[in-house]
Design an enzyme around this catalytic site. Structure first.
Site, PDB file in Angstrom:
ATOM      1  CE  LYS A  28      -1.546   1.464   4.134  1.00  9.62           C
ATOM      2  NZ  LYS A  28      -1.217   2.818   4.559  1.00  9.62           N
ATOM      3  CG  ASN A  29       2.353   2.741   3.526  1.00  6.10           C
ATOM      4  OD1 ASN A  29       1.186   3.067   3.272  1.00  6.10           O
ATOM      5  ND2 ASN A  29       2.789   2.546   4.762  1.00  6.10           N
ATOM      6  CB  CYS A  53      -4.588  10.586  12.111  1.00  6.10           C
ATOM      7  SG  CYS A  53      -3.130   9.595  12.294  1.00  6.10           S
ATOM      8  NE  ARG A 106       0.713  10.006  10.427  1.00  4.27           N
ATOM      9  CZ  ARG A 106       0.258   9.040   9.641  1.00  4.27           C
ATOM     10  NH1 ARG A 106      -0.911   8.486   9.893  1.00  4.27           N
ATOM     11  NH2 ARG A 106       0.956   8.627   8.621  1.00  4.27           N
ATOM     12  CG  ASP A 121       3.697   1.253   9.419  1.00  6.58           C
ATOM     13  OD1 ASP A 121       3.288   2.089  10.244  1.00  6.58           O
ATOM     14  OD2 ASP A 121       3.902   1.522   8.219  1.00  6.58           O
ATOM     15  NE  ARG A 171      -7.305   4.422   6.026  1.00 10.39           N
ATOM     16  CZ  ARG A 171      -6.971   5.620   6.426  1.00 10.39           C
ATOM     17  NH1 ARG A 171      -7.519   6.107   7.511  1.00 10.39           N
ATOM     18  NH2 ARG A 171      -6.112   6.343   5.757  1.00 10.39           N
TER      19      ARG A 171
HETATM   20  N1  EPU Z   1       6.788  14.585  10.818  1.00 14.03           N
HETATM   21  C1  EPU Z   1       6.833  15.912  11.148  1.00 14.03           C
HETATM   22  N2  EPU Z   1       6.609  16.833  10.143  1.00 14.03           N
HETATM   23  C2  EPU Z   1       6.367  16.463   8.861  1.00 14.03           C
HETATM   24  C3  EPU Z   1       6.324  15.098   8.540  1.00 14.03           C
HETATM   25  C4  EPU Z   1       6.553  14.172   9.547  1.00 14.03           C
HETATM   26  O1  EPU Z   1       7.046  16.275  12.298  1.00 14.03           O
HETATM   27  O2  EPU Z   1       6.178  17.340   8.012  1.00 14.03           O
HETATM   28  C5  EPU Z   1       7.013  13.580  11.876  1.00 14.03           C
HETATM   29  C6  EPU Z   1       5.794  12.695  12.129  1.00 14.03           C
HETATM   30  O3  EPU Z   1       4.851  13.293  12.983  1.00 14.03           O
HETATM   31  C7  EPU Z   1       6.419  11.453  12.697  1.00 14.03           C
HETATM   32  C8  EPU Z   1       7.750  11.350  11.940  1.00 14.03           C
HETATM   33  O4  EPU Z   1       8.006  12.663  11.438  1.00 14.03           O
HETATM   34  O5  EPU Z   1       6.696  11.616  14.060  1.00 14.03           O
HETATM   35  C9  EPU Z   1       7.758  10.372  10.790  1.00 14.03           C
HETATM   36  O6  EPU Z   1       6.595  10.537   9.997  1.00 14.03           O
HETATM   37  P1  EPU Z   1       6.573  10.264   8.428  1.00 14.03           P
HETATM   38  O7  EPU Z   1       6.380  11.557   7.734  1.00 14.03           O
HETATM   39  O8  EPU Z   1       7.743   9.439   8.045  1.00 14.03           O
HETATM   40  O9  EPU Z   1       5.242   9.400   8.278  1.00 14.03           O
HETATM   41  P2  EPU Z   1       4.292   9.431   7.054  1.00 14.03           P
HETATM   42  O10 EPU Z   1       5.085   9.653   5.831  1.00 14.03           O
HETATM   43  O11 EPU Z   1       3.123  10.300   7.323  1.00 14.03           O
HETATM   44  C10 EPU Z   1       4.504   6.881   6.438  1.00 14.03           C
HETATM   45  C11 EPU Z   1       3.546   5.714   6.294  1.00 14.03           C
HETATM   46  C12 EPU Z   1       3.040   5.288   7.659  1.00 14.03           C
HETATM   47  C13 EPU Z   1       4.261   4.913   8.522  1.00 14.03           C
HETATM   48  C14 EPU Z   1       5.257   6.080   8.574  1.00 14.03           C
HETATM   49  C15 EPU Z   1       6.536   5.745   9.314  1.00 14.03           C
HETATM   50  C16 EPU Z   1       2.589   6.103   4.101  1.00 14.03           C
HETATM   51  C17 EPU Z   1       1.412   6.470   3.299  1.00 14.03           C
HETATM   52  N3  EPU Z   1       2.439   6.122   5.441  1.00 14.03           N
HETATM   53  O12 EPU Z   1       3.742   7.925   7.043  1.00 14.03           O
HETATM   54  O13 EPU Z   1       2.215   4.146   7.474  1.00 14.03           O
HETATM   55  O14 EPU Z   1       3.846   4.578   9.819  1.00 14.03           O
HETATM   56  O15 EPU Z   1       5.609   6.497   7.248  1.00 14.03           O
HETATM   57  O16 EPU Z   1       7.182   4.681   8.729  1.00 14.03           O
HETATM   58  O17 EPU Z   1       3.639   5.763   3.572  1.00 14.03           O
HETATM   59  C18 EPU Z   1       0.481   2.646   7.966  1.00 14.03           C
HETATM   60  O18 EPU Z   1       0.668   2.112   6.863  1.00 14.03           O
HETATM   61  O19 EPU Z   1      -0.262   2.127   8.866  1.00 14.03           O
HETATM   62  C19 EPU Z   1       1.119   3.917   8.269  1.00 14.03           C
HETATM   63  C20 EPU Z   1       0.694   4.720   9.234  1.00 14.03           C
END
Ligand code: EPU
Length: 423
Positions: A22-23, A116, A121, A307, A400
């Site tokens: 998915k990701n 969320c 996030r 995850d 999802r």
């Molecule tokens: N963060 C910030 N600012 C930003 C972006 C991120 O502070 O602008 C922080 C987040 O709050 C968090 C950390 O950085 O503490 C890492 O977050 P990241 O941005 O890497 O997460 P994401 O890209 O929103 C993806 C996956 C998630 C997975 C995380 C971590 C997708 C669509 N989602 O989320 O997947 O947990 O990386 O590996 O790729 C899931 O599949 O259940 C899921 C939540």
């Protein structure tokens, strides 16, 4: 609304084919915005989040059809640049259209994703990086209003924190920008690599794929010559089924996986006393004589994935001794703790650290509520070993991201059925 009913204590056996990730599929679908032609995509998982992104792309003007397991998508026809609240509120990953829309059209509006269940996030790092590439960004009425009338410019971006979708957004934006972009402290998750590989195949010059420093030479706003591509296997789905083998202490094989993507997860199974057999495209888990407790700290790839945290917590309830799990990525990713406790688990929480006193054979079935995607699968896992019947409600979270979860578990011998809630 539907729920899952699991009758515990059935032995599992056999093999299960893992779906596409998915990701990886989400950013790759968003990247079709950058394409000069129709694209065929294979191994797309059949999960709700993918359909949500397809719906968003369709609202923007893309057309697509699915035939014989292949999705053909044409995003050259996009004529709208606004991702509305209605859709973004249902899936945060909609933010992935921000980089490619802005890079192609020079303007777009994307609803700000709210908080969320697993944490706040924010998307500040995505926005700051785009500003460094020359974008003018304003937050207006809950929308990110982004403009770059003369196109985005290459820049050196240093991410303060590693962000997966943030890296993906900037890689996509940089692919169409003017000049060279260097991303320092980039995410190196296999899903980011899948995206970079596809863009490279589409003619983008990218160096440092799979490392913390990625260099991208932009195409000066010329659309890219995409080829057909395949989504990598879902390492988190694979890890979840291996946890089903672990929690029931059964022999279970996952097929269509890339074992290298699961090294940190495999290492934890081995520490717990399970034997793991790796082949080129499969992993088999063999029972442990004694399930030992573990210490886990979640971190970015190649470390232990957040995850997989909830699923390992369910497995830790079967260990003889005390396990410790420290969740470093998301401050609130412990909603499964109270539900597992309702099933008889002995878990205490202190800030981001959970202490799990193993209570083998003591879990019992009851009604529990899914709170987010991975928490939902942890409850299913607990249900597999609980005495009696576990009813897992709010499984729309599960749908999802897990492709036909109950069907796959049934083929492994689990007693699990999907039913409609009675009013
Ligand atoms: N963060 C910030 N600012 C930003 C972006 C991120 O502070 O602008 C922080 C987040 O709050 C968090 C950390 O950085 O503490 C890492 O977050 P990241 O941005 O890497 O997460 P994401 O890209 O929103 C993806 C996956 C998630 C997975 C995380 C971590 C997708 C669509 N989602 O989320 O997947 O947990 O990386 O590996 O790729 C899931 O599949 O259940 C899921 C939540």
């Amino acid at each position: 609304m539907e729920y899952l009913k699991v009758i515990g204590k059935k032995n599992l056996k056999g093999s299960v084919k893992i779906s596409g990730a998915k990701n990886a599929a989400l950013p790759l679908l968003a990247s079709t915005i950058l394409s000069s032609r129709k694209i065929d995509i294979s191994n797309l998982p059949d999960v709700v989040d993918i359909n949500t992104l397809l719906k968003l792309l369709e609202m923007l003007g893309s057309t697509y059809n699915k035939k014989n397991g292949i999705l053909t998508i044409d995003s050259t026809t996009i004529n709208q640049t606004k991702a509305t609240y209605d859709i973004v509120k249902t899936m945060r990953a909609s933010i992935l259209v921000l980089g490619p829309l802005l890079a192609r059209f020079g303007h777009c509006e994307v609803s700000l994703p709210g908080g969320c269940a697993i944490g706040q996030r924010p998307v500040d790092l995505h926005l700051k990086a785009l500003e460094q590439m020359g974008a003018i960004i304003e937050i207006k009425n809950g929308y990110i209003d982004a403009k770059a009338p003369n196109g985005l410019k290459g820049a050196t971006i240093v991410f303060d924190k590693i962000t997966v979708t943030g890296t993906e957004n900037i890689v996509m934006a940089a692919a169409l920008a003017h000049g060279e972009t260097t991303i320092i402290n980039a995410a190196k998750e296999p899903e980011v690599v899948n995206l970079c590989d596809v863009l490279k195949d589409a003619g983008v010059q990218i160096e440092g794929i799979g490392t913390n420093t990625i260099k991208i030479v932009g195409s000066n706003q010329k659309l890219l010559d995409f080829k057909e591509f395949t989504i990598i296997p879902d390492r988190i789905e694979a890890g979840t089924y291996l946890c089903a083998g672990a929690i029931t202490n059964s022999i279970l094989k996952v097929d269509n996986v890339i074992p290298e993507h699961l090294e940190a997860v495999i290492a934890k199974f081995e520490e717990m006393g399970y034997n793991i057999l790796k082949e080129k495209l499969s992993i088999t888990i063999l029972p442990a004589n004694k399930i030992k407790p573990i210490h886990i700290t979640t971190t970015e790839y190649p470390g232990f994935p957040t995850d997989m945290q909830a699923q390992f917590m369910a497995v830790a309830t079967m260990a003889e001794g005390v396990s410790i799990i420290d969740e470093k990525l998301f401050e609130n990713r412990f909603m499964h703790v109270s539900e597992l406790t309702r099933m008889g688990a002995d878990i205490t929480l202190n800030g981001t650290v959970a202490t799990i006193q193993g209570t083998p054979k003591k879990l019992f079935g009851t009604d529990v509520m899914a709170t987010d995607l991975r928490a939902s699968s942890a409850l299913v896992l607990a249900g597999l070993v609980a005495n009696g019947e576990t009813n897992i409600h709010r499984i729309y979270h599960l749908d999802r991201g897990y492709d036909k979860l109950e069907v796959k578990l049934q083929t492994l011998g689990a007693n699990i059925t999907r039913d409609e809630e009675k009013k």
